[in-house]
Motif scaffolding. Structure first.
Motif, mmCIF file in Angstrom:
data_model
loop_
_atom_site.group_PDB
_atom_site.id
_atom_site.type_symbol
_atom_site.label_atom_id
_atom_site.label_comp_id
_atom_site.label_asym_id
_atom_site.label_seq_id
_atom_site.Cartn_x
_atom_site.Cartn_y
_atom_site.Cartn_z
ATOM 1 N N THR A 101 0.826 -1.200 0.000
ATOM 2 C CA THR A 101 0.000 0.000 0.000
ATOM 3 C C THR A 101 0.864 1.254 0.000
ATOM 4 O O THR A 101 0.532 2.263 -0.626
ATOM 5 C CB THR A 101 -0.951 0.004 1.217
ATOM 6 O OG1 THR A 101 -1.845 -1.110 1.113
ATOM 7 C CG2 THR A 101 -1.760 1.293 1.285
ATOM 8 N N GLY A 102 2.011 1.187 0.682
ATOM 9 C CA GLY A 102 2.909 2.331 0.751
ATOM 10 C C GLY A 102 3.482 2.753 -0.591
ATOM 11 O O GLY A 102 4.001 3.865 -0.719
ATOM 12 N N SER A 103 3.384 1.890 -1.603
ATOM 13 C CA SER A 103 3.876 2.256 -2.931
ATOM 14 C C SER A 103 2.979 3.275 -3.612
ATOM 15 O O SER A 103 3.390 3.938 -4.573
ATOM 16 C CB SER A 103 3.979 1.003 -3.821
ATOM 17 O OG SER A 103 2.678 0.531 -4.171
ATOM 18 N N GLN A 105 0.517 2.493 -5.424
ATOM 19 C CA GLN A 105 0.108 1.937 -6.718
ATOM 20 C C GLN A 105 -0.981 0.878 -6.609
ATOM 21 O O GLN A 105 -1.354 0.270 -7.609
ATOM 22 C CB GLN A 105 1.337 1.318 -7.413
ATOM 23 C CG GLN A 105 2.508 2.270 -7.596
ATOM 24 C CD GLN A 105 2.134 3.467 -8.446
ATOM 25 O OE1 GLN A 105 1.531 3.336 -9.508
ATOM 26 N NE2 GLN A 105 2.487 4.662 -7.974
ATOM 27 N N THR A 106 -1.496 0.627 -5.416
ATOM 28 C CA THR A 106 -2.441 -0.486 -5.222
ATOM 29 C C THR A 106 -3.904 -0.077 -5.290
ATOM 30 O O THR A 106 -4.781 -0.930 -5.405
ATOM 31 C CB THR A 106 -2.212 -1.145 -3.852
ATOM 32 O OG1 THR A 106 -2.537 -0.196 -2.818
ATOM 33 C CG2 THR A 106 -0.771 -1.598 -3.693
ATOM 34 N N GLY A 107 -4.184 1.207 -5.195
ATOM 35 C CA GLY A 107 -5.565 1.673 -5.101
ATOM 36 C C GLY A 107 -6.063 1.725 -3.666
ATOM 37 O O GLY A 107 -7.116 2.304 -3.393
ATOM 38 N N HIS A 108 -5.305 1.122 -2.748
ATOM 39 C CA HIS A 108 -5.712 1.134 -1.350
ATOM 40 C C HIS A 108 -5.466 2.502 -0.717
ATOM 41 O O HIS A 108 -4.554 3.240 -1.105
ATOM 42 C CB HIS A 108 -4.922 0.099 -0.549
ATOM 43 C CG HIS A 108 -5.406 -1.304 -0.727
ATOM 44 N ND1 HIS A 108 -6.676 -1.703 -0.379
ATOM 45 C CD2 HIS A 108 -4.780 -2.417 -1.220
ATOM 46 C CE1 HIS A 108 -6.814 -3.004 -0.639
ATOM 47 N NE2 HIS A 108 -5.683 -3.451 -1.155
ATOM 48 N N ALA A 109 -6.267 2.803 0.275
ATOM 49 C CA ALA A 109 -6.021 3.912 1.180
ATOM 50 C C ALA A 109 -5.900 3.340 2.583
ATOM 51 O O ALA A 109 -6.526 2.326 2.906
ATOM 52 C CB ALA A 109 -7.165 4.924 1.134
ATOM 53 N N GLU A 110 -5.066 3.960 3.401
ATOM 54 C CA GLU A 110 -5.042 3.589 4.810
ATOM 55 C C GLU A 110 -6.398 3.973 5.394
ATOM 56 O O GLU A 110 -6.813 5.132 5.313
ATOM 57 C CB GLU A 110 -3.905 4.293 5.541
ATOM 58 C CG GLU A 110 -2.538 3.776 5.146
ATOM 59 C CD GLU A 110 -1.436 4.170 6.140
ATOM 60 O OE1 GLU A 110 -1.780 4.640 7.240
ATOM 61 O OE2 GLU A 110 -0.258 3.983 5.796
ATOM 62 N N THR A 111 -7.084 3.011 5.958
ATOM 63 C CA THR A 111 -8.497 3.142 6.273
ATOM 64 C C THR A 111 -8.778 2.659 7.687
ATOM 65 O O THR A 111 -8.035 1.850 8.233
ATOM 66 C CB THR A 111 -9.316 2.300 5.259
ATOM 67 O OG1 THR A 111 -8.962 2.695 3.927
ATOM 68 C CG2 THR A 111 -10.806 2.500 5.438
#
Length: 242
Positions: A101-103, A105-111
């Motif tokens: 997620t830290g990249s 580039q995954t589409g994720h947000a820290e949630t």
């Protein structure tokens, strides 16, 4: 107090830098802390004009607003919240890790996934706290010292009613012009929530002297206590072991 092992090598570049600050001169710490806190000053805002009338005993809300340590910590101190878990939303299951997620580039947000009792605290109450003290909704793809789409301001509604209330509230706040700039918070379809690694859970409570927490997140707890005295509770609802 037993504290989780902070794996500095696995932290994002911004938070790894914060870990290194502990050995730098105090003057540098003070200078950076002022800029970080200035970016996240709480804003006094009205409650949503439209809220959800939920008569159930348990509901879920999912918010992203920068580093999940602080967002989790804020909601853990809200009355009626039974659980607030740090994790990832917006991307695929196989990339739901801190390192990936830290990249950005995954589409994720820290949630943070918030489980709450609607008879004690409403979805609208949670939104008001989210916009007022949990993060700065005018910062696009960053919060304070953390930059990247993984730190974006995003609401992941779990129901259509939540989506409507959130959208109406953003419009209400923008019209009121209470913030220094337009609100950039997005509303994204909720697909799934993936809990973060254990060492991220309850991080604020377990690491109250960690420099990043001291300068970026403890002021949020103080603001919650000051601006929302009726919603604030002293003892946080901790996750413990997942």
């Amino acid at each position: 107090m037993i504290r989780p092992v902070v794996r500095a090598a696995s932290l994002s570049p911004s938070r790894s830098l914060w870990a290194a600050i502990v050995v730098l001169p105090l003057l540098m710490v003070a200078a950076w802390s002022v800029s970080a806190r200035a970016a996240e000053e709480p804003v006094v805002i009205p409650a949503p004009a439209v809220d959800i009338a939920d008569s159930g005993t348990s509901a879920v809300a999912v918010f992203a607003g920068g580093c999940f340590w602080g967002v989790q910590g804020v909601f853990q101190h809200v009355k009626g919240v039974s659980n607030a878990v740090s994790g990832y939303s917006g991307g695929a299951a196989e990339t739901a890790t801190y390192q990936q997620t830290g990249s950005g580039q995954t589409g994720h947000a820290e949630t943070v996934e918030v489980t709450y009792d609607p008879s004690v605290v409403s979805y609208g109450d949670l939104l008001q706290i989210y916009f007022s003290v949990a993060h700065n909704p005018t910062q696009l793809n960053f919060q304070g010292p953390d930059h990247g789409t993984q730190y974006r301001s995003t609401i992941f509604p779990v129901t259509d009613e939540q989506a409507k209330v959130a959208a109406d509230y953003i419009a209400q706040l923008d019209a009121a012009k209470l913030f220094s700039g337009p609100i950039v918070t997005t509303i994204e379809p909720f697909k799934a929530f993936y809990p973060a690694e254990q060492y991220h859970q309850d991080f604020l409570t377990l690491n109250p002297t960690y420099p990043y927490i001291v300068y970026n997140d403890l002021p949020k707890i103080a603001a919650l206590r000051e601006l929302f005295p009726n919603e604030y509770r002293e003892e946080p609802a901790l996750v413990g072991q997942l």
